[in-house]
Design a protein around this motif. Structure first.
Motif, PDB file in Angstrom:
ATOM      1  N   PRO A 165      -1.406   7.644   7.888  1.00  0.00           N
ATOM      2  CA  PRO A 165       0.139   8.008   7.741  1.00  0.00           C
ATOM      3  C   PRO A 165       0.423   9.229   8.627  1.00  0.00           C
ATOM      4  N   GLU A 166      -0.665   9.976   8.727  1.00  0.00           N
ATOM      5  CA  GLU A 166      -0.336  11.405   9.618  1.00  0.00           C
ATOM      6  C   GLU A 166      -0.369  11.008  10.891  1.00  0.00           C
ATOM      7  N   ASN A 167      -1.215  10.155  11.410  1.00  0.00           N
ATOM      8  CA  ASN A 167      -1.324   9.796  12.734  1.00  0.00           C
ATOM      9  C   ASN A 167      -0.109   8.584  13.081  1.00  0.00           C
ATOM     10  N   LYS A 168       0.676   8.103  12.351  1.00  0.00           N
ATOM     11  CA  LYS A 168       1.600   7.031  12.415  1.00  0.00           C
ATOM     12  C   LYS A 168       0.949   5.909  13.018  1.00  0.00           C
ATOM     13  N   ARG A 169       0.016   5.406  12.715  1.00  0.00           N
ATOM     14  CA  ARG A 169      -0.757   4.106  13.250  1.00  0.00           C
ATOM     15  C   ARG A 169      -1.473   3.413  12.433  1.00  0.00           C
ATOM     16  N   LEU A 170      -1.743   2.143  12.858  1.00  0.00           N
ATOM     17  CA  LEU A 170      -2.589   1.019  12.047  1.00  0.00           C
ATOM     18  C   LEU A 170      -3.854   1.019  13.246  1.00  0.00           C
ATOM     19  N   ILE A 212       0.868  -1.193  -0.076  1.00  0.00           N
ATOM     20  CA  ILE A 212      -0.049  -0.186   0.124  1.00  0.00           C
ATOM     21  C   ILE A 212       0.686   1.284  -0.083  1.00  0.00           C
ATOM     22  N   HIS A 213       0.698   1.844  -1.076  1.00  0.00           N
ATOM     23  CA  HIS A 213       1.880   3.337  -1.441  1.00  0.00           C
ATOM     24  C   HIS A 213       0.735   4.387  -1.080  1.00  0.00           C
ATOM     25  N   ALA A 214       0.880   5.109   0.045  1.00  0.00           N
ATOM     26  CA  ALA A 214      -0.077   6.046   0.381  1.00  0.00           C
ATOM     27  C   ALA A 214       0.643   7.472  -0.119  1.00  0.00           C
ATOM     28  N   PRO A 256       1.209   1.826  16.953  1.00  0.00           N
ATOM     29  CA  PRO A 256       2.031   2.850  16.152  1.00  0.00           C
ATOM     30  C   PRO A 256       2.982   2.181  15.156  1.00  0.00           C
ATOM     31  N   VAL A 257       2.982   3.094  14.031  1.00  0.00           N
ATOM     32  CA  VAL A 257       3.696   2.471  12.752  1.00  0.00           C
ATOM     33  C   VAL A 257       4.748   3.546  12.220  1.00  0.00           C
ATOM     34  N   ARG A 258       5.886   3.228  12.003  1.00  0.00           N
ATOM     35  CA  ARG A 258       6.702   4.201  11.494  1.00  0.00           C
ATOM     36  C   ARG A 258       6.574   4.611  10.224  1.00  0.00           C
ATOM     37  N   THR A 259       6.784   5.886   9.835  1.00  0.00           N
ATOM     38  CA  THR A 259       6.543   6.204   8.554  1.00  0.00           C
ATOM     39  C   THR A 259       7.604   5.669   7.679  1.00  0.00           C
ATOM     40  N   PRO A 260       7.437   4.826   6.500  1.00  0.00           N
ATOM     41  CA  PRO A 260       8.435   4.219   5.957  1.00  0.00           C
ATOM     42  C   PRO A 260       8.929   5.474   4.635  1.00  0.00           C
ATOM     43  N   GLU A 261      10.265   5.234   4.496  1.00  0.00           N
ATOM     44  CA  GLU A 261      10.806   6.614   3.650  1.00  0.00           C
ATOM     45  C   GLU A 261      10.225   6.652   2.235  1.00  0.00           C
ATOM     46  N   ALA A 282      -2.629  -8.367  12.113  1.00  0.00           N
ATOM     47  CA  ALA A 282      -2.229  -7.942  11.064  1.00  0.00           C
ATOM     48  C   ALA A 282      -0.676  -7.381  11.321  1.00  0.00           C
ATOM     49  N   TYR A 283       0.127  -7.256  10.304  1.00  0.00           N
ATOM     50  CA  TYR A 283       1.779  -6.847  10.593  1.00  0.00           C
ATOM     51  C   TYR A 283       1.821  -5.787   9.616  1.00  0.00           C
ATOM     52  N   VAL A 284       2.492  -4.869   9.899  1.00  0.00           N
ATOM     53  CA  VAL A 284       3.152  -3.860   9.169  1.00  0.00           C
ATOM     54  C   VAL A 284       4.789  -3.939   9.050  1.00  0.00           C
ATOM     55  N   ASN A 285       4.986  -3.822   7.782  1.00  0.00           N
ATOM     56  CA  ASN A 285       6.328  -3.759   7.279  1.00  0.00           C
ATOM     57  C   ASN A 285       7.408  -4.387   8.343  1.00  0.00           C
TER      58      ASN A 285
END
Length: 477
Positions: A383-388, A355-357, A413-418, A435-438
């Protein structure tokens, strides 16, 4: 139906797990929460099972240790087991020794039972012992769920005692006392990975869940990582085990089957908005170390590869603001939510989507959605709140807003990917899912009231969905 991914035994909940890696295999001791004690197979106390791949479990063996969470340690040719008991509202640590060197036969050393000192530690809490050996000082260290004697309420801590013989223990100042928790820091666990040492514990006050702190090896001051919690509200009592650079986190995803605490909504007939039980299904996360020494949670490979049967992607319905790409779909609206209906989801599955936001405020997947998108379970990347965020179907309706006075059900919390790209992976087996993110964050949850439905995509803003992959196991076809 068997539950290899989210294990629980028939007529029982999986409670606190005490995982150990012994002689090349994982030995999982756990507190078995029987649903019906009149069951002919009922045996109280700890049970043990073995696994080589953390997916397929051996037959359970009751070991007849009656008590709460504890630990095992091998010393001078003998296995020692420590647990805890709660007679008359008090709390004590107990000691067992295996007479035959096995992991299934234990003799209670009644004379070694001990409780808090009442000086450093308050008499109210003394449980969940965890043993480690300190080769520098040639002594054993026992970490405990405890409370400090202090002049305020935030006295929850990880207590500490030391011993040279595993029989007589000396009280020491707490290993970790953050003056933050109104109850004991439960199920403490400690381990090293690379240059870092980690202390993991659970809390049932302040913010329910699992926590960890870190410190460089050779130092004494614990540091707070950027994401202080491991998973979210739907994951508890986590402990770790592993070997070499491999480390796993074992906890439980609670069910919502019994009104144990008396907080069920009176007028809502479904299960999704009931309160959580104690115990449920086994969840195993793999732990990895991020570049700054923080811990990430990722999907164990044995679980990913368990699902071998591909399910064909089909786009059944689109709202107007989508364009098709070679590998997926792109939502091109700036200010409208776009939704896409895809194929039905099996009862058990592995799902992955990249998912590319671009400028999306929210985007993600809808699980078990209705064809009109009127119901479903939303996994929302913000993305703005850096969370899932996990949001259930009732929150789409007025009744949800009236009944539940909060905005977010579950979040991590989820870190913002570069690159702005998120890899979202989901495991589902029956009502249980994670669910898993990155390979960084995990979020465990339940889906009760909508047992079936379709896969959906949604985005509020511009997002590209690609490499969507859905697989099931043979039983899920």
């Amino acid at each position: 139906m068997e539950h290899p991914v989210f294990y629980h035994a028939p007529n029982a909940r999986t409670g606190d797990v005490i995982p150990k890696f012994i002689d090349g295999t994982y030995q999982l001791f756990y507190l078995k929460g029987w649903r019906d004690r009149s069951d002919p197979d009922f045996v109280p106390g700890w049970h043990r099972m073995r696994s080589d791949d953390l997916l397929h479990m051996s037959k359970e063996t009751p070991i007849h240790v009656v008590g709460g969470t504890g630990d095992l340690v091998f010393h001078e040719g003998k296995w020692h087991l420590f647990a805890c008991i709660f007679p008359d509202g008090k709390q004590f640590v107990t000691h067992y020794i295996s007479p035959d060197g096995s992991l299934d036969h234990w003799e209670y050393q009644e004379e070694d039972t001990f409780g808090p000192d009442g000086i450093i530690y308050h008499k109210s809490d003394w449980r969940d012992p965890r043993i480690e050996y300190d080769p520098v000082n040639q002594e054993f260290r026992m970490l405990l769920a405890a409370r400090v004697n202090d002049n305020h309420s935030q006295t929850g801590c990880v207590g500490l005692c030391v011993s040279r013989d595993l029989k007589t223990w000396e009280y020491r100042q707490p290993e970790y006392y953050p003056r933050r928790f109104n109850g004991a820091c439960e199920c403490p666990d400690i381990f090293t990975m690379g240059d870092w040492e980690y202390l993991v514990f659970s809390s049932y006050t302040t913010l329910f869940g699992n926590y960890y702190v870190k410190r460089m090896r050779g130092t004494t001051a614990w540091q707070l990582p950027r994401n202080h919690r491991l998973d979210s509200r739907g994951f508890y009592a986590a402990k770790t085990a592993g070997y070499d650079s491999e480390r796993y986190l074992f906890g439980w995803l609670p069910t919502k089957d019994d009104n144990i605490f008396g907080f069920w909504p009176d007028k809502f007939p479904g299960q999704d908005y009931r309160t959580w039980d104690w115990g449920g299904s086994l969840v195993i996360h793999q732990m990895n170390q991020l570049s700054d020494g923080d811990l990430g949670l990722c999907l164990p490979e044995s679980r990913r590869t368990y699902f071998t049967v591909p399910v064909e992607n089909r786009v059944l319905k689109l709202t107007p603001g989508w364009t098709k790409t070679e590998n997926g779909l792109t939502s091109v609206s700036d200010a409208c939510q776009e939704m896409a209906l895809m194929q039905p989801l099996p009862e058990s599955f592995y799902l992955r989507a990249d998912i590319h936001a671009e400028n999306a405020r929210q985007c993600g997947l809808i699980l078990n959605t209705a064809e009109d998108f009127g119901k479903g379970y939303y996994l929302c990347l913000e993305p703005e709140n850096k969370r899932l965020v996990f949001r259930s179907w009732l929150r789409l309706y007025e009744e949800g807003g009236k009944t539940f006075p909060y905005d977010v059900e579950l979040e991590v919390p989820v870190r913002t990917p570069e690159t702005g790209a998120y890899q979202l992976e989901v495991l589902r087996e029956g009502t249980a899912a994670t669910a898993y993110v990155n390979g960084e964050a995990a979020l465990s949850f339940r889906m009760y009231d909508l047992p079936s439905g379709n896969l959906g995509l949604f985005s509020l803003g511009k997002t590209t969905f690609s490499n969507i992959e859905l697989r099931t196991d043979h039983a899920g076809l």
